[in-house]
Design a protein around this motif. Structure first.
Motif, PDB file in Angstrom:
ATOM      1  N   ILE A 290       0.904  -1.220   0.086  1.00 31.98           N
ATOM      2  CA  ILE A 290      -0.011  -0.079  -0.099  1.00 31.98           C
ATOM      3  C   ILE A 290       0.732   1.305  -0.155  1.00 31.98           C
ATOM      4  CG2 ILE A 290      -1.616   1.403   1.389  1.00 31.98           C
ATOM      5  CD1 ILE A 290      -2.836  -1.468   2.385  1.00 31.98           C
ATOM      6  N   ARG A 291       0.937   2.220  -1.172  1.00 31.35           N
ATOM      7  CA  ARG A 291       1.588   3.163  -1.123  1.00 31.35           C
ATOM      8  C   ARG A 291       1.129   4.215  -0.132  1.00 31.35           C
ATOM      9  NH1 ARG A 291      -0.229   1.836  -6.351  1.00 31.35           N
ATOM     10  NH2 ARG A 291      -1.739   3.850  -6.244  1.00 31.35           N
ATOM     11  N   LYS A 292       2.315   5.095   0.161  1.00 27.15           N
ATOM     12  CA  LYS A 292       2.072   6.296   1.102  1.00 27.15           C
ATOM     13  C   LYS A 292       1.022   7.351   0.173  1.00 27.15           C
ATOM     14  CE  LYS A 292       6.305   6.219   3.255  1.00 27.15           C
ATOM     15  NZ  LYS A 292       7.823   6.869   3.600  1.00 27.15           N
ATOM     16  N   LYS A 293       0.347   8.019   0.811  1.00 24.36           N
ATOM     17  CA  LYS A 293      -0.446   8.985   0.329  1.00 24.36           C
ATOM     18  C   LYS A 293       0.273   9.942  -0.409  1.00 24.36           C
ATOM     19  CE  LYS A 293      -4.355  12.139   1.764  1.00 24.36           C
ATOM     20  NZ  LYS A 293      -5.294  12.607   3.121  1.00 24.36           N
ATOM     21  N   ASN A 294      -0.326  10.478  -1.594  1.00 17.04           N
ATOM     22  CA  ASN A 294       0.180  11.417  -2.452  1.00 17.04           C
ATOM     23  C   ASN A 294       1.788  10.897  -3.150  1.00 17.04           C
ATOM     24  OD1 ASN A 294      -1.837  13.297  -1.918  1.00 17.04           O
ATOM     25  ND2 ASN A 294      -0.726  14.154  -0.357  1.00 17.04           N
ATOM     26  N   THR A 295       1.564   9.675  -3.367  1.00 19.28           N
ATOM     27  CA  THR A 295       2.880   8.937  -4.005  1.00 19.28           C
ATOM     28  C   THR A 295       2.775   9.526  -5.232  1.00 19.28           C
ATOM     29  OG1 THR A 295       2.844   6.872  -2.646  1.00 19.28           O
ATOM     30  CG2 THR A 295       3.763   7.017  -4.885  1.00 19.28           C
ATOM     31  N   ASN A 296       4.089   9.952  -5.643  1.00 13.44           N
ATOM     32  CA  ASN A 296       4.598  10.405  -7.100  1.00 13.44           C
ATOM     33  C   ASN A 296       4.645   9.333  -8.061  1.00 13.44           C
ATOM     34  OD1 ASN A 296       6.678  10.978  -9.349  1.00 13.44           O
ATOM     35  ND2 ASN A 296       5.971  13.164  -8.556  1.00 13.44           N
ATOM     36  N   ALA A 297       3.683   9.328  -8.872  1.00 14.36           N
ATOM     37  CA  ALA A 297       3.726   8.037 -10.082  1.00 14.36           C
ATOM     38  C   ALA A 297       4.877   7.846 -10.549  1.00 14.36           C
ATOM     39  CB  ALA A 297       2.635   8.205 -11.020  1.00 14.36           C
ATOM     40  N   TYR A 298       5.611   8.955 -11.210  1.00 18.83           N
ATOM     41  CA  TYR A 298       6.817   8.817 -11.924  1.00 18.83           C
ATOM     42  C   TYR A 298       8.131   8.307 -10.987  1.00 18.83           C
ATOM     43  CZ  TYR A 298      10.386  10.462 -15.295  1.00 18.83           C
ATOM     44  OH  TYR A 298      11.382  10.329 -16.226  1.00 18.83           O
ATOM     45  N   ASP A 299       8.148   8.630  -9.821  1.00 21.07           N
ATOM     46  CA  ASP A 299       8.881   8.338  -9.184  1.00 21.07           C
ATOM     47  C   ASP A 299       8.898   6.765  -8.794  1.00 21.07           C
ATOM     48  OD1 ASP A 299      10.291  10.907  -9.016  1.00 21.07           O
ATOM     49  OD2 ASP A 299       9.620  11.443  -7.151  1.00 21.07           O
ATOM     50  N   TYR A 300       7.640   6.386  -8.235  1.00 21.02           N
ATOM     51  CA  TYR A 300       7.228   4.963  -7.777  1.00 21.02           C
ATOM     52  C   TYR A 300       7.556   4.026  -8.985  1.00 21.02           C
ATOM     53  CZ  TYR A 300       5.220   1.405  -4.954  1.00 21.02           C
ATOM     54  OH  TYR A 300       4.850   0.711  -3.935  1.00 21.02           O
ATOM     55  N   ALA A 301       7.422   4.413 -10.225  1.00 26.61           N
ATOM     56  CA  ALA A 301       7.679   3.711 -11.123  1.00 26.61           C
ATOM     57  C   ALA A 301       8.856   3.528 -11.601  1.00 26.61           C
ATOM     58  CB  ALA A 301       6.946   4.325 -12.602  1.00 26.61           C
ATOM     59  N   GLU A 302       9.631   4.473 -11.256  1.00 24.20           N
ATOM     60  CA  GLU A 302      11.225   4.415 -10.979  1.00 24.20           C
ATOM     61  C   GLU A 302      11.599   3.187 -10.147  1.00 24.20           C
ATOM     62  OE1 GLU A 302      13.061   8.071 -10.756  1.00 24.20           O
ATOM     63  OE2 GLU A 302      13.509   8.250 -13.270  1.00 24.20           O
ATOM     64  N   LYS A 303      11.193   3.206  -9.169  1.00 22.55           N
ATOM     65  CA  LYS A 303      11.210   2.359  -7.891  1.00 22.55           C
ATOM     66  C   LYS A 303      10.953   0.646  -8.480  1.00 22.55           C
ATOM     67  CE  LYS A 303       9.507   0.711  -3.516  1.00 22.55           C
ATOM     68  NZ  LYS A 303       8.698   1.146  -2.373  1.00 22.55           N
ATOM     69  N   ILE A 304       9.970   0.673  -8.890  1.00 25.11           N
ATOM     70  CA  ILE A 304       9.493  -0.725  -9.572  1.00 25.11           C
ATOM     71  C   ILE A 304      10.382  -1.110 -10.544  1.00 25.11           C
ATOM     72  CG2 ILE A 304       7.557  -1.921 -10.488  1.00 25.11           C
ATOM     73  CD1 ILE A 304       7.115  -1.139  -7.527  1.00 25.11           C
ATOM     74  N   THR A 305      10.526  -0.256 -11.561  1.00 26.55           N
ATOM     75  CA  THR A 305      11.472  -0.842 -12.480  1.00 26.55           C
ATOM     76  C   THR A 305      13.008  -1.170 -12.172  1.00 26.55           C
ATOM     77  OG1 THR A 305      10.413   0.998 -13.769  1.00 26.55           O
ATOM     78  CG2 THR A 305      12.696   0.127 -14.721  1.00 26.55           C
ATOM     79  N   LYS A 306      13.534  -0.433 -11.146  1.00 27.20           N
ATOM     80  CA  LYS A 306      14.464  -0.909 -10.568  1.00 27.20           C
ATOM     81  C   LYS A 306      14.600  -2.402  -9.878  1.00 27.20           C
ATOM     82  CE  LYS A 306      16.524   3.673  -9.505  1.00 27.20           C
ATOM     83  NZ  LYS A 306      16.959   4.620  -8.288  1.00 27.20           N
ATOM     84  N   GLN A 307      13.482  -2.765  -9.179  1.00 29.79           N
ATOM     85  CA  GLN A 307      13.319  -4.116  -8.825  1.00 29.79           C
ATOM     86  C   GLN A 307      13.345  -5.050  -9.964  1.00 29.79           C
ATOM     87  OE1 GLN A 307      10.002  -3.435  -6.466  1.00 29.79           O
ATOM     88  NE2 GLN A 307      10.902  -2.697  -4.597  1.00 29.79           N
ATOM     89  N   ILE A 308      12.221  -4.612 -10.859  1.00 28.95           N
ATOM     90  CA  ILE A 308      12.260  -5.523 -12.009  1.00 28.95           C
ATOM     91  C   ILE A 308      13.656  -5.931 -12.822  1.00 28.95           C
ATOM     92  CG2 ILE A 308      11.346  -6.141 -14.391  1.00 28.95           C
ATOM     93  CD1 ILE A 308       8.925  -4.441 -13.138  1.00 28.95           C
ATOM     94  N   LYS A 309      14.439  -4.734 -12.833  1.00 28.70           N
ATOM     95  CA  LYS A 309      15.703  -5.070 -13.486  1.00 28.70           C
ATOM     96  C   LYS A 309      16.499  -5.754 -12.551  1.00 28.70           C
ATOM     97  CE  LYS A 309      16.196  -0.842 -16.241  1.00 28.70           C
ATOM     98  NZ  LYS A 309      16.843   0.474 -16.522  1.00 28.70           N
ATOM     99  N   LYS A 310      16.511  -5.792 -11.369  1.00 29.14           N
ATOM    100  CA  LYS A 310      17.227  -6.894 -10.465  1.00 29.14           C
ATOM    101  C   LYS A 310      16.825  -8.245 -10.903  1.00 29.14           C
ATOM    102  CE  LYS A 310      18.873  -3.791  -6.719  1.00 29.14           C
ATOM    103  NZ  LYS A 310      19.116  -3.457  -5.483  1.00 29.14           N
TER     104      LYS A 310
END
Length: 222
Positions: free
Chosen positions: A78-98
């Motif tokens: 569950i994301r934090k309130k007002n999560t920035n979509a762009y920044d959060y996508a970068e986080k998920i992208t890094k996880q998938i790349k790993k």
């Protein structure tokens, strides 16, 4: 008390490693399939027991349970309130790349997003730029997005699901046509539940079953 604290921290670390989804093994199970589920904005802003005045409760845990019941390893939080979509996508992208670096086959990874989570998933598709990863975008495209969010480019095996009565999700052909990256498979499903945007609040087979088929590599959805 010390023992209880140790158990708590061990459990917390387990949750963190589960979401991160990084395989420490150099020989992962090549047949295992993984889902990243990105929820809608209402879950981000409200307690899970809260009910939307029109759509009711968001069945977040029930959705995750449905995927896990079919043997998918599911990464979600569950994301934090007002999560920035762009920044959060970068986080998920890094996880998938790993995961990819740890030799998980890209076609065994599926990113599924509903509403705001779907926009995050679209950014992941753009950032990852891997045509073999699977994506499902649910109730998260309007024609005005072409002008208002021009930096999104679909890439991968793309399934979009939208509801006929929902103004927040429509046919995404225009986005496909303007995307500059490779799309191996593209398919759309139009539902007719008359639930408007509330259709994606429900752990309903009408959209979850196609997601499972797509994540299993069934791009004809038969």
């Amino acid at each position: 008390m010390n023992q209880l604290l140790k158990l708590f921290f061990a459990f917390s670390l387990t949750l963190l490693s589960t979401f991160a989804g990084f395989s420490q093994s150099k020989t992962p199970n090549k047949d295992q399939r993984y889902i990243y589920f990105l929820h809608n904005k209402f879950v981000e802003e409200n307690a899970l027991n809260a009910a939307h005045p029109e759509y009711g409760k968001a069945e977040y845990n029930e959705i995750l349970a449905s995927f896990r019941k079919d043997n998918f390893i599911v990464f979600s939080e569950i994301r934090k309130k007002n999560t920035n979509a762009y920044d959060y996508a970068e986080k998920i992208t890094k996880q998938i790349k790993k995961q990819l670096k740890n030799e998980v086959p890209p076609n065994k990874i599926t990113v599924i997003g509903t509403s705001k989570g779907g926009y995050i998933a679209q950014y992941v598709s753009t950032f990852l730029a891997n045509p073999d990863v699977n994506f499902v975008f649910i109730g998260c495209y309007m024609d005005t997005d072409i002008q208002e969010i021009p930096d999104i480019n679909y890439c991968g095996n793309i399934l979009t699901i939208y509801e006929k009565s929902d103004i927040y999700g429509v046919d995404a052909t225009k986005r496909k046509e303007t995307s500059k990256l490779k799309i191996n498979h593209f398919k759309q499903i139009e539902l007719n539940t008359n639930l408007k945007h509330g259709f994606l609040y429900k752990a309903a087979d009408n959209w979850i079953v196609p997601c499972k088929k797509w994540a299993n590599g069934n791009y004809d959805l038969n």
